[in-house]
Design an enzyme around this catalytic site. Structure first.
Site, PDB file in Angstrom:
ATOM      1  N   ALA A  10      11.166 -13.018 -26.837  1.00 59.59           N
ATOM      2  CA  ALA A  10      10.727 -13.564 -25.549  1.00 59.59           C
ATOM      3  C   ALA A  10      10.862 -12.494 -24.469  1.00 59.59           C
ATOM      4  CB  ALA A  10      11.583 -14.773 -25.191  1.00 59.59           C
ATOM      5  N   GLY A  16      12.788 -14.336 -30.245  1.00 62.76           N
ATOM      6  CA  GLY A  16      11.583 -15.150 -30.380  1.00 62.76           C
ATOM      7  C   GLY A  16      10.591 -14.560 -31.371  1.00 62.76           C
ATOM      8  N   GLU A  25      11.620 -15.693 -34.625  1.00 63.94           N
ATOM      9  CA  GLU A  25      11.305 -17.130 -34.683  1.00 63.94           C
ATOM     10  C   GLU A  25       9.815 -17.331 -34.978  1.00 63.94           C
ATOM     11  OE1 GLU A  25      13.317 -17.688 -30.778  1.00 63.94           O
ATOM     12  OE2 GLU A  25      14.203 -19.439 -31.753  1.00 63.94           O
ATOM     13  N   GLU A  76      20.087 -13.418 -29.365  1.00 63.02           N
ATOM     14  CA  GLU A  76      20.140 -14.180 -28.114  1.00 63.02           C
ATOM     15  C   GLU A  76      21.559 -14.329 -27.568  1.00 63.02           C
ATOM     16  OE1 GLU A  76      18.048 -14.814 -30.553  1.00 63.02           O
ATOM     17  OE2 GLU A  76      16.149 -15.589 -29.791  1.00 63.02           O
TER      18      GLU A  76
HETATM   19  N1  3HC Z   1      11.844  -8.673 -22.924  1.00 60.99           N
HETATM   20  C1  3HC Z   1      11.414  -7.868 -21.942  1.00 60.99           C
HETATM   21  N2  3HC Z   1      11.588  -6.535 -21.935  1.00 60.99           N
HETATM   22  C2  3HC Z   1      12.241  -6.012 -22.982  1.00 60.99           C
HETATM   23  C3  3HC Z   1      12.727  -6.787 -24.044  1.00 60.99           C
HETATM   24  C4  3HC Z   1      12.495  -8.188 -23.999  1.00 60.99           C
HETATM   25  N3  3HC Z   1      12.893  -9.010 -24.970  1.00 60.99           N
HETATM   26  N4  3HC Z   1      13.339  -5.972 -24.919  1.00 60.99           N
HETATM   27  C5  3HC Z   1      13.233  -4.731 -24.433  1.00 60.99           C
HETATM   28  N5  3HC Z   1      12.561  -4.751 -23.260  1.00 60.99           N
HETATM   29  C6  3HC Z   1      12.214  -3.615 -22.410  1.00 60.99           C
HETATM   30  C7  3HC Z   1      13.437  -2.917 -21.850  1.00 60.99           C
HETATM   31  O1  3HC Z   1      13.894  -3.566 -20.681  1.00 60.99           O
HETATM   32  C8  3HC Z   1      12.906  -1.527 -21.588  1.00 60.99           C
HETATM   33  O2  3HC Z   1      12.167  -1.606 -20.398  1.00 60.99           O
HETATM   34  P1  3HC Z   1      12.100  -0.341 -19.399  1.00 60.99           P
HETATM   35  O3  3HC Z   1      11.445   0.741 -20.183  1.00 60.99           O
HETATM   36  O4  3HC Z   1      11.326  -0.849 -18.243  1.00 60.99           O
HETATM   37  O5  3HC Z   1      13.531  -0.006 -19.073  1.00 60.99           O
HETATM   38  C9  3HC Z   1      11.898  -1.326 -22.724  1.00 60.99           C
HETATM   39  O6  3HC Z   1      11.585  -2.638 -23.225  1.00 60.99           O
HETATM   40  C10 3HC Z   1      12.445  -0.523 -23.881  1.00 60.99           C
HETATM   41  O7  3HC Z   1      13.704  -1.080 -24.254  1.00 60.99           O
HETATM   42  P2  3HC Z   1      14.963  -0.167 -24.577  1.00 60.99           P
HETATM   43  O8  3HC Z   1      15.096   0.900 -23.561  1.00 60.99           O
HETATM   44  O9  3HC Z   1      16.109  -1.086 -24.782  1.00 60.99           O
HETATM   45  O10 3HC Z   1      14.487   0.498 -25.948  1.00 60.99           O
HETATM   46  P3  3HC Z   1      15.293   0.718 -27.267  1.00 60.99           P
HETATM   47  O11 3HC Z   1      14.345   1.288 -28.227  1.00 60.99           O
HETATM   48  O12 3HC Z   1      16.569   1.425 -26.992  1.00 60.99           O
HETATM   49  O13 3HC Z   1      15.718  -0.773 -27.770  1.00 60.99           O
HETATM   50  C11 3HC Z   1      15.400  -3.068 -28.389  1.00 60.99           C
HETATM   51  C12 3HC Z   1      14.733  -1.700 -28.121  1.00 60.99           C
HETATM   52  C13 3HC Z   1      16.327  -2.935 -29.593  1.00 60.99           C
HETATM   53  C14 3HC Z   1      14.334  -4.072 -28.656  1.00 60.99           C
HETATM   54  C15 3HC Z   1      16.267  -3.480 -27.174  1.00 60.99           C
HETATM   55  O14 3HC Z   1      15.470  -3.337 -26.013  1.00 60.99           O
HETATM   56  C16 3HC Z   1      16.736  -4.907 -27.228  1.00 60.99           C
HETATM   57  O15 3HC Z   1      17.754  -5.173 -27.835  1.00 60.99           O
HETATM   58  N6  3HC Z   1      16.000  -5.809 -26.551  1.00 60.99           N
HETATM   59  C17 3HC Z   1      16.422  -7.188 -26.426  1.00 60.99           C
HETATM   60  C18 3HC Z   1      16.069  -7.964 -27.658  1.00 60.99           C
HETATM   61  C19 3HC Z   1      16.435  -9.414 -27.444  1.00 60.99           C
HETATM   62  O16 3HC Z   1      17.505  -9.741 -26.972  1.00 60.99           O
HETATM   63  N7  3HC Z   1      15.516 -10.308 -27.824  1.00 60.99           N
HETATM   64  C20 3HC Z   1      15.713 -11.689 -27.614  1.00 60.99           C
HETATM   65  C21 3HC Z   1      15.047 -12.086 -26.351  1.00 60.99           C
HETATM   66  S1  3HC Z   1      15.438 -13.727 -25.865  1.00 60.99           S
HETATM   67  C22 3HC Z   1      14.472 -14.683 -26.855  1.00 60.99           C
HETATM   68  O17 3HC Z   1      13.710 -14.202 -27.655  1.00 60.99           O
HETATM   69  C23 3HC Z   1      14.582 -16.146 -26.593  1.00 60.99           C
HETATM   70  C24 3HC Z   1      13.873 -16.950 -27.614  1.00 60.99           C
HETATM   71  O18 3HC Z   1      14.808 -17.425 -28.550  1.00 60.99           O
HETATM   72  C25 3HC Z   1      13.180 -18.127 -27.001  1.00 60.99           C
END
Ligand code: 3HC
Length: 700
Positions: A63, A104, A107, A127
């Site tokens: 997400a 997501g 998922e 999450e």
């Molecule tokens: N949403 C929006 N932006 C995201 C994102 C996400 N889920 N994941 C990463 N980004 C963005 C970062 O903010 C960053 O933006 P920027 O360049 O403007 O700073 C860019 O993508 C690159 O991210 P990283 O610098 O972190 O790149 P890495 O390669 O080091 O890491 C990653 C990539 C492992 C995917 C890491 O970004 C990460 O762990 N992201 C979060 C993943 C996450 O928590 N996903 C769950 C989201 S909540 C969800 O899905 C709810 C659902 O259950 C309904």
């Protein structure tokens, strides 16, 4: 130019959908809408299967976190609705995963009917790391695919796995080892069609799910250990509640329970705090005046001074593949440093923490010398010598003469003026601070200190290095103690004043541990050595950084005058007869004697007062650092406190807390504390100005 959020084409009766939302294909509103439209188009088309890819470096990171807390445009489908539309398709849907599929995105993949993954793909439901639980069926579909036991680990602990493990668990049907993953995924879909395989909705599967009583027993059993690991966070426990809802056999009811918990958590303080830190950590890496070209990679580095810190820095660099030359002018000290480094690694091998091969590989990258001339080819030198200005300026003068043009010259000083050090060279633009925290192999924070001449290129090169060596870099300005230690001193000073007024060490530490710090600052002082802070106080006084008319923590000097420096002397704020900290009657007597010496009548002090004074000391100093530009963004300070000092993750950091409290209330509290306890609480000009302007936060 508008681009499609999902690229859709039909070829050879196979519908190919490609998530396209750089940089990580987050499943934002436009992607969800496009997926629903594609699902509709597929329903009316003559296709035999669907393959869902991610464009670019990954399938998707899940997400779109930046949309949380923002009301989506009316009619925007939710992620659960989008996934349901994919799952309801009447032809087999294959999710083709590469890079990573998180949150997501996993998922969505689990909502598809079959899954193929490129070897090495990372899969996870992280999450809980941002204070929420999966909100699009993860807690309901995953147990149906891989069983409750494996699902608990992924959902409640946020454990990431790779494709091979996913295959073992039944999450991934096929792992592809080929270089042409796309072709392999299409071939897999065609194979399914040829086999006559139909849709296989996960929501309808029951074969892998344990019986309700077994699954519930498992969840009950694991709750205590999850609570222990959660350390004050709510999300991991609520994840178990959502998983429990998967055991009843009613998928729709389970989905409703999951969504309700997800929404409740998403808008709560824990999730907002953890999202704040996620964003702050990434924002901290951005340096406004960095050149557009990425910095050249550092291949060779030098470390000057091979004591504990120098050894830790050398190891961290070698672990990332950097060739390190360690310089120690005194041959005996060099030998001792190399021997201690080797012993530390051997201990790790003996405890099974690393292989003998890894140890050898790291040792092969570190060589020692007594000659500074060995640093002529280094791309970067980090000085970790004695904390003394004359020693440091001598070192930098000679590095300037030896090192190649463009080499970065960094100091690990924790308190000395960077500009004075840089002035000993003819290249102050290449000089910066690289302030590692002890032990350097463990602590994730790297303060990158910019002096008045440090160039954006130098700061950017150190930031890139931080990422490469697994540290979180934060750029800070050149002030006594920089950001972290400067604030830490304010906090410890409050702790000392509280002792003088009536508290005992265990009162102060217990109050801060209850707040969520892993240890209180007095126990930490005993570990790092109370004499270290004593030297800092002397240096602060010498630098004119201590108001002679303001209250002074006499008790901290008195304990050092006794030679009670903490663990290393067997006694500090606590005594360590059996290695563990224990309350000490002589220390209590010393504290009471100081109160008498200062004419203070001791009183009972509540845990709330302890927390309020320590935290507001942090908030006030943080705001001063922001106001003077020593810290660039409030989030930078919170990242420093998270990774350098163990500030509890779910509280976001002192600056996040200040914004949550609101400037008017922060100002009022500081004024009350100032009236009672003096100038440590004189409101920072930034707080006063923001409150006067009617703003609630430190910055817009
Ligand atoms: N949403 C929006 N932006 C995201 C994102 C996400 N889920 N994941 C990463 N980004 C963005 C970062 O903010 C960053 O933006 P920027 O360049 O403007 O700073 C860019 O993508 C690159 O991210 P990283 O610098 O972190 O790149 P890495 O390669 O080091 O890491 C990653 C990539 C492992 C995917 C890491 O970004 C990460 O762990 N992201 C979060 C993943 C996450 O928590 N996903 C769950 C989201 S909540 C969800 O899905 C709810 C659902 O259950 C309904």
């Amino acid at each position: 130019m508008m681009r499609d959020s999902v690229i859709f084409k039909i070829e050879n009766d196979i519908a190919v959908l490609r998530l396209c939302n750089p940089p990580v294909n987050a499943l934002g509103a436009s992607v969800r809408k496009a997926l629903i439209e594609a699902a509709k188009a597929i329903s009316g088309a003559d296709v035999k299967a669907v393959v869902l890819f991610g464009y670019g470096r990954c399938f998707s990171a899940g997400a779109d976190i930046s949309e949380f807390g923002i009301e989506p445009p009316a009619g925007t489908p939710t992620l659960p609705e989008t996934i349901a539309a994919i799952e309801d398709l009447k032809v087999p849907v294959v999710a083709a995963l590469h890079g990573f599929a998180f949150g997501g995105a996993l998922e969505l993949a689990v909502g598809a009917h079959y899954r193929i993954a490129a070897a090495g793909t990372k899969l996870g439901l992280p999450e809980v790391d941002i204070g929420i639980i999966p909100g699009a069926g993860g807690t309901q579909r995953l147990p149906r695919l891989i069983g409750m036991k494996a699902a608990v680990d992924m959902v409640a602990n946020g454990t990431r796995i790779d494709a091979a493990r996913g295959h073992d668990l039944g999450l991934i049907d096929e792992v592809s080892e080929t270089d042409s993953f796309e072709a392999a995924a299409i071939a897999y879909a065609m194979h399914l069609v040829a086999e006559g395989a139909g849709p296989r909705p996960t929501s309808k599967r029951e074969d892998r799910l344990e019986s309700a009583s077994e699954a519930m027993a498992l969840l009950d059993e694991i709750r205590t250990s999850i609570a222990k690991k959660a350390k004050g966070r709510v999300a991991p426990l609520r994840a178990l509640d959502a998983l429990a809802a998967a055991t009843g056999g009613d998928f729709a009811a389970g989905m409703a329970t999951e969504r309700a918990i997800f929404l409740e958590l998403r808008d709560g303080t824990e999730a907002r705090a953890m999202r704040h830190l996620f964003k702050a950590e990434r924002a901290a890496q951005k340096i406004d005046d960095a050149p557009t070209e990425p910095p050249a990679e550092i291949h060779k580095a030098g470390v000057v001074g091979f004591g504990t810190m120098g050894q830790g820095i050398a190891l961290v660099l070698a672990r990332a593949g950097v060739q390190v030359t360690a310089v120690e002018i005194d041959p005996a000290r060099l030998e001792a440093g190399l021997a201690s480094l080797k012993k530390g690694l051997q201990d790790r091998v003996d405890r099974g923490r690393m292989s003998p091969q890894q140890m050898q590989a790291e040792l092969d990258l570190i060589n020692g010398t007594t000659a500074m001339s060995g640093l002529a080819e280094a791309d970067l030198v980090i000085e970790a010598a004695l904390e003394n200005m004359d020693v440091k300026t001598d070192i930098f003068r000679s590095l300037d003469g030896i090192c190649k043009p463009g080499a970065i010259l960094a100091t690990n000083t924790s308190s000395l003026d960077l500009d004075t050090i840089a002035a000993a060279t003819t290249r102050p633009d290449n000089v910066a601070g690289a302030h590692f925290f002890a032990p350097a192999q463990v602590m994730k924070l790297l303060e990158i200190v910019r002096g008045s001449a440090t160039s954006g290129a130098t700061a950017a090169a150190l930031m890139a290095l931080a990422k490469r060596i697994g540290k979180v870099g934060v750029v800070v300005g050149n002030a006594f103690g920089f950001v972290g230690n400067r604030m830490y001193h304010r906090y410890t000073w409050q702790a000392y004043f509280l002792l003088q007024e009536g508290a005992l060490p265990s009162d102060v530490d217990a109050a801060m541990q209850d707040f969520g710090f892993p240890l209180g600052c007095l126990a930490v002082g005993d570990i790092s050595g109370l004499d270290v802070a004593w030297q800092v106080r002397k240096a602060q006084r010498a630098a004119g950084d201590v108001d002679p008319d303001a209250p002074y923590p006499v008790v901290a000097d008195r304990i050092c005058e006794k030679g009670w420096f903490g663990r290393k002397t067997g006694r500090g704020w606590y005594s360590y007869a059996d290695g563990k900290p224990a309350a000490d009657a002589e220390v209590a007597a010393l504290i009471e004697a100081v109160s008498a010496e200062l004419g203070i009548e001791r009183r009972a002090i509540s845990a709330d007062e302890i927390r309020e004074r320590c935290l507001f000391a942090l908030i006030n100093e943080g705001a001063r650092l922001l106001g003077t530009g020593i810290a660039v963004r409030p989030g930078d300070i919170d990242v420093v406190w998270r990774y350098g000092y163990g500030f509890p993750l779910w509280r976001g950091g002192p600056m996040f807390m200040a914004d949550e409290i609101g400037m008017q209330d922060v100002l009022a509290t500081l004024q009350r504390l100032e009236a009672a306890y003096g100038p440590a609480f004189t409101p920072a000009p930034l707080i006063a100005a923001r409150a006067a302007a009617g703003k609630t936060t430190l910055v817009d």
